[in-house]
Enzyme design. Structure first.
Site, PDB file in Angstrom:
ATOM      1  N   GLU A 104      -1.559   0.058   8.509  1.00  0.00           N
ATOM      2  CA  GLU A 104      -2.424  -0.962   9.102  1.00  0.00           C
ATOM      3  C   GLU A 104      -1.661  -1.797  10.121  1.00  0.00           C
ATOM      4  O   GLU A 104      -0.436  -1.688  10.257  1.00  0.00           O
ATOM      5  CB  GLU A 104      -3.012  -1.868   8.011  1.00  0.00           C
ATOM      6  CG  GLU A 104      -1.989  -2.628   7.201  1.00  0.00           C
ATOM      7  CD  GLU A 104      -2.611  -3.384   6.026  1.00  0.00           C
ATOM      8  OE1 GLU A 104      -3.837  -3.556   5.993  1.00  0.00           O
ATOM      9  OE2 GLU A 104      -1.849  -3.810   5.142  1.00  0.00           O
ATOM     10  N   ARG A 147      -1.250  -5.298  -5.974  1.00  0.00           N
ATOM     11  CA  ARG A 147      -0.822  -6.697  -5.907  1.00  0.00           C
ATOM     12  C   ARG A 147       0.417  -6.921  -6.766  1.00  0.00           C
ATOM     13  O   ARG A 147       0.459  -6.527  -7.933  1.00  0.00           O
ATOM     14  CB  ARG A 147      -1.929  -7.632  -6.391  1.00  0.00           C
ATOM     15  CG  ARG A 147      -3.186  -7.620  -5.553  1.00  0.00           C
ATOM     16  CD  ARG A 147      -4.130  -8.766  -5.967  1.00  0.00           C
ATOM     17  NE  ARG A 147      -5.450  -8.564  -5.406  1.00  0.00           N
ATOM     18  CZ  ARG A 147      -6.470  -8.016  -6.064  1.00  0.00           C
ATOM     19  NH1 ARG A 147      -6.306  -7.637  -7.308  1.00  0.00           N
ATOM     20  NH2 ARG A 147      -7.638  -7.869  -5.488  1.00  0.00           N
ATOM     21  N   HIS A 187       3.780  -7.407   1.884  1.00  0.00           N
ATOM     22  CA  HIS A 187       3.270  -8.344   2.878  1.00  0.00           C
ATOM     23  C   HIS A 187       2.290  -9.332   2.260  1.00  0.00           C
ATOM     24  O   HIS A 187       1.788  -9.140   1.153  1.00  0.00           O
ATOM     25  CB  HIS A 187       2.590  -7.592   4.027  1.00  0.00           C
ATOM     26  CG  HIS A 187       1.446  -6.720   3.596  1.00  0.00           C
ATOM     27  ND1 HIS A 187       1.623  -5.444   3.116  1.00  0.00           N
ATOM     28  CD2 HIS A 187       0.105  -6.942   3.555  1.00  0.00           C
ATOM     29  CE1 HIS A 187       0.444  -4.915   2.808  1.00  0.00           C
ATOM     30  NE2 HIS A 187      -0.503  -5.807   3.074  1.00  0.00           N
ATOM     31  N   HIS A 205       0.844  -1.195   0.000  1.00  0.00           N
ATOM     32  CA  HIS A 205       0.000   0.000   0.000  1.00  0.00           C
ATOM     33  C   HIS A 205       0.883   1.250   0.000  1.00  0.00           C
ATOM     34  O   HIS A 205       1.968   1.249   0.592  1.00  0.00           O
ATOM     35  CB  HIS A 205      -0.893   0.037   1.237  1.00  0.00           C
ATOM     36  CG  HIS A 205      -1.620  -1.247   1.504  1.00  0.00           C
ATOM     37  ND1 HIS A 205      -2.577  -1.746   0.649  1.00  0.00           N
ATOM     38  CD2 HIS A 205      -1.516  -2.135   2.518  1.00  0.00           C
ATOM     39  CE1 HIS A 205      -3.035  -2.897   1.137  1.00  0.00           C
ATOM     40  NE2 HIS A 205      -2.405  -3.144   2.262  1.00  0.00           N
TER      41      HIS A 205
END
Length: 268
Positions: free
Chosen positions: A78, A156, A136, A63
């Protein structure tokens, strides 16, 4: 000041989800539920709190941060709190060795990126803080709570051959090709009550009544997620138990006498 209220839940189907969920949740017949979202309220619209349940690997993704997000994109910080992990369950965060964007791109294209990522074997109580740019993935056999900026900007790099769109060019623009910092992982035992004190949100895990220091850290609106026991509004019969989430104008508006274990979070 607004009244304490319970947030609406949304079950989200995922190819990597489960048709059987742990209590107190129950998947609808024929549905593979991967996420359960609590709809962000206006008072904390910057945050999204959800449960994740995995039976397969999630995509390798990244992200952007505020400095890398383009028009129409949002930054995303996050964290993951592991609630339950089957033996050998793992999370990927960061790389085993520093890697260039060119080498990362080649590895994403030929599938060897999985081998270059650091896969952390985890157990209940582990906490991971994923700053923007961290590459991740989540493995199977896990139940997590995820707290994140309310953003759906995800790039992605690799998805195990699934027929979903990849975003390799943008992912390489924002990805940090480095090992995952030790400071960004820990356990609840080593960090309680403050699990995350990030750039965009704070997360605390308390037992019973919050102490004065925690109350002082939540002077305004907070999201309250009971993990064991019940949290109740002081001026109404609104309450939440495991699997539910409240928004409250302050912690002073809540009765924690029947609460055993609770997560608190707010935007920063």
């Amino acid at each position: 000041m607004f009244p304490v209220r319970k947030l609406e839940k949304r079950m989200v189907e995922k190819v990597w989800g489960r048709d059987q969920l742990p209590a107190p949740f129950e998947a609808p017949d024929g549905k593979r539920i991967g996420e359960i979202w609590f709809e962000p309220p206006p008072e904390q619209s910057e945050l999204l709190v959800k449960y994740l349940f995995t039976s397969e690997k999630l995509s390798v993704q990244v992200h952007p941060g505020e400095d890398a997000a383009r028009d129409g994109e949002d930054s995303k910080e996050e964290c993951w709190l592991v609630l339950d992990a089957q033996p050998g369950a793992r999370l990927a965060a960061g790389f085993n060795e520093p890697i260039t964007p060119e080498a990362m791109g080649r590895a994403a294209e030929d599938g060897t990126i999985e081998e270059l990522l650091t896969w952390h074997e985890v157990s209940a109580g582990d906490i991971f803080h994923l700053t923007p740019g961290t590459v991740h993935a989540i493995g199977p056999g896990l139940s997590l709570v995820e707290v994140q900026q309310n953003s759906d900007t995800t790039f992605r790099l690799y998805d195990y051959g699934r027929p979903r769109e990849l975003h390799l060019e943008r992912a390489l623009d924002v990805a940090v090709g480095a090992p995952f910092p030790d400071s960004c992982k820990g356990t609840v035992k080593s960090r309680e009550p403050t699990l995350i004190n990030g750039t965009r949100f704070r997360l605390d895990r308390i037992k019973g009544e919050p102490d004065a220091a925690v109350k002082a850290a939540y002077p305004g609106a907070a999201l309250v997620l009971p993990l064991e026991g019940t949290v109740t509004a002081k001026d109404s019969d609104v309450c939440a138990r495991e699997g539910e989430c409240l928004v409250a104008p302050s912690l002073e508006a809540l009765d924690f006498s029947a609460a055993k274990l609770t997560l608190l979070t707010r935007s920063v």
